[in-house]
Design a protein around this motif. Structure first.
Motif, PDB file in Angstrom:
ATOM      1  N   GLN A  28      35.779  32.714  52.355  1.00  0.00           N
ATOM      2  CA  GLN A  28      37.039  32.148  52.833  1.00  0.00           C
ATOM      3  C   GLN A  28      38.126  33.217  52.917  1.00  0.00           C
ATOM      4  OE1 GLN A  28      38.479  28.697  50.694  1.00  0.00           O
ATOM      5  NE2 GLN A  28      40.565  28.986  51.451  1.00  0.00           N
ATOM      6  N   ALA A  29      38.220  34.066  51.894  1.00  0.00           N
ATOM      7  CA  ALA A  29      39.233  35.123  51.901  1.00  0.00           C
ATOM      8  C   ALA A  29      38.952  36.139  53.004  1.00  0.00           C
ATOM      9  CB  ALA A  29      39.281  35.812  50.546  1.00  0.00           C
ATOM     10  N   ALA A  30      37.660  36.428  53.251  1.00  0.00           N
ATOM     11  CA  ALA A  30      37.305  37.377  54.305  1.00  0.00           C
ATOM     12  C   ALA A  30      37.713  36.843  55.674  1.00  0.00           C
ATOM     13  CB  ALA A  30      35.802  37.659  54.275  1.00  0.00           C
ATOM     14  N   VAL A  31      37.431  35.556  55.911  1.00  0.00           N
ATOM     15  CA  VAL A  31      37.820  34.952  57.186  1.00  0.00           C
ATOM     16  C   VAL A  31      39.334  34.859  57.283  1.00  0.00           C
ATOM     17  CG1 VAL A  31      37.675  32.855  58.580  1.00  0.00           C
ATOM     18  CG2 VAL A  31      35.640  33.707  57.404  1.00  0.00           C
ATOM     19  N   GLN A  32      39.994  34.560  56.165  1.00  0.00           N
ATOM     20  CA  GLN A  32      41.456  34.504  56.164  1.00  0.00           C
ATOM     21  C   GLN A  32      42.060  35.849  56.555  1.00  0.00           C
ATOM     22  OE1 GLN A  32      43.186  33.617  52.331  1.00  0.00           O
ATOM     23  NE2 GLN A  32      45.127  32.961  53.218  1.00  0.00           N
ATOM     24  N   SER A  33      41.501  36.936  56.031  1.00  0.00           N
ATOM     25  CA  SER A  33      42.018  38.256  56.391  1.00  0.00           C
ATOM     26  C   SER A  33      41.773  38.545  57.868  1.00  0.00           C
ATOM     27  CB  SER A  33      41.377  39.341  55.516  1.00  0.00           C
ATOM     28  OG  SER A  33      40.030  39.579  55.877  1.00  0.00           O
TER      29      SER A  33
END
Length: 457
Positions: free
Chosen positions: A282-287
């Motif tokens: 989720q954090a990777a996609v958010q970035s």
């Protein structure tokens, strides 16, 4: 050598790279994505957090999680102490990462972006207007000329200037065969914690997270040390068989340092979260979603490039600090029970976490006179407006993580006018209902009240 021209070269086709390519394609930017290995590929990060669903909906690809290989609706059981057991019935998704990554990259290939796979970026040469990359493909060497580069290669990125955000951590993982319950399990002991989840009808994955020192102090082969830590956690079901020897990998959280003109690092290539957060994808996609408008701004000659750089810097740090504080709080819970140095080191950041707003979530009475809190200030700050980063007059309050110009996608400026004088809560809702629905007006007032931005006169 064949030469390909593009605006953005994305190196890495995992979730971060694929999401970034999709986001840029939606912004009508030309993109070439290079992925070194053929898919599907194995990956131990298989537990996905619920926030990923909204991200995929935003990208227009929610279908990638509909494949039957992904296991929805699993329960979650956390044994963080002797009798501490938490059961959550429906919020856990265990994904087949080989299938998920392949399907995400397939959506990129079906968009306006171009995918080269397998394609190894051998060398990148920079010049004033961009770069030239030599790319080895099955059809021979290719030269890609791009104005901007996105590094989405994960932990394998060649950048070495990394600042550690937590205690050194190693993950030892193995695949098991046998009958398993449809439950994701977590358990802790004095020097490690363990995560296990079913990955198929008769297969499961178990991962031990510990410190390198604690792992080295144990005797025997890696497999014997892995089995001993699993036994101490008492997390595996009886009758399971280890399919193959376990593997170890670095799981230390970090944030890269030192920016470069014309390049952004996203996902784990930029910041790796503490594995306890279970929010890495989720954090990777958010970035990646954040990088899209930032790159779009930097590629627009008339746009505010300094605002884009400031926005990217603040967002990446905020993401890392939020997950760091959250993980530290969970580590602090375990430290209260185990009391060992392993947990003490990881719980250290919990004391610095910002307290949550203490205001009740209930609405003020309709006849309650309201005003803006005297702690509210207004500052110029970079924020996202449509597809570009610009500087806007933003509201800040100690109960907010950062200055904001929008609430739930709605501009704050017309809302603030309701507090120009002493106004009752009912009058605020009536005024806002001329812009939004009455239900949305009430929801917005609850947000102002809960965060103590609107207070009683």
């Amino acid at each position: 050598m064949m030469t390909l021209d593009t605006e953005v070269l994305v190196i890495g086709g995992g979730p971060a790279g694929a999401a970034c390519a999709l986001a840029l394609s939606r912004l009508r930017r030309s993109v070439i994505l290079c992925e070194e290995v053929s898919f599907p590929r194995d990956h131990i990060g298989i537990c996905l957090s619920p926030g990923l669903f909204k991200q995929l909906e935003f990208l227009g690809v929610p279908h990638v999680l509909e494949h039957p290989a992904h296991r929805h609706g699993l329960t979650f059981e956390r044994r963080w102490g002797a009798i501490d057991s938490a059961l959550a019935p429906s919020e856990v998704l265990v994904a087949d990462r080989g299938r998920f990554d392949s399907d995400m990259l397939a959506t990129v290939a079906s968009s306006s972006a171009r995918v080269l796979q397998p394609a190894r970026v051998a060398k990148v040469t920079r010049f004033a207007g961009g770069c030239v990359a030599n790319v080895a493909t099955a059809a021979g060497m290719r030269q890609v000329r791009a104005a901007f580069v996105v590094d989405a290669r994960g932990r394998s990125s060649g950048h070495r200037a990394r600042r550690r955000l937590g205690a050194p951590t190693v993950a030892v993982h193995g695949t098991w065969r046998g009958e398993v319950r449809p439950t994701v399990l977590m358990s802790s002991n004095g020097s490690s914690w363990v995560w296990a989840a079913p990955t198929g009808t008769r297969r499961s994955l178990a991962v031990v997270f510990t410190s390198p020192d604690a792992l080295h102090r144990l005797k025997g082969s890696l497999e014997k040390r892995y089995l001993r830590l699993l036994e101490e956690a008492d997390i595996l079901e009886r009758g399971l068989e280890l399919v193959s020897p376990p593997h170890a990998c670095d799981a230390t959280p970090y944030l890269t340092e030192g920016g470069e003109t014309g390049l952004l690092r996203i996902g784990d290539a930029d910041a790796a979260l503490d594995p306890l957060s279970s929010s890495g994808v989720q954090a990777a996609v958010q970035s990646a979603l954040c990088a899209g408008p930032v790159i779009n701004t930097l590629l627009t000659p008339s746009a505010d490039h300094s605002a884009a750089n400031d926005y990217w810097s603040s967002r990446r740090i905020a993401r890392s600090e939020t997950h760091k504080s959250w993980a530290a709080e969970r580590y602090a819970e375990a430290f209260c029970f185990h009391g060992t140095e392993f947990w003490k080191d990881r719980a250290a950041a919990a004391s610095a976490a910002r307290p949550s707003p203490v205001s009740p979530t209930l609405l003020p009475f309709p006849d309650q006179l309201l005003m803006l809190s005297d702690q509210v200030t207004f500052v110029e700050a970079p924020c996202l407006v449509d597809d570009l980063v610009v500087r806007e007059r933003c509201l800040f309050h100690p109960n907010l993580d950062e200055p904001i110009a929008f609430v739930d996608g709605l501009a704050l400026r017309p809302m603030i006018k309701a507090f120009a004088g002493k106004t009752t809560a009912a009058q605020v809702v009536t005024l806002w209902s001329s812009f939004y629905t009455p239900e949305k007006a009430v929801e917005l007032l609850r947000w102002f009240w809960r965060h103590q931005i609107a207070v009683a006169c």
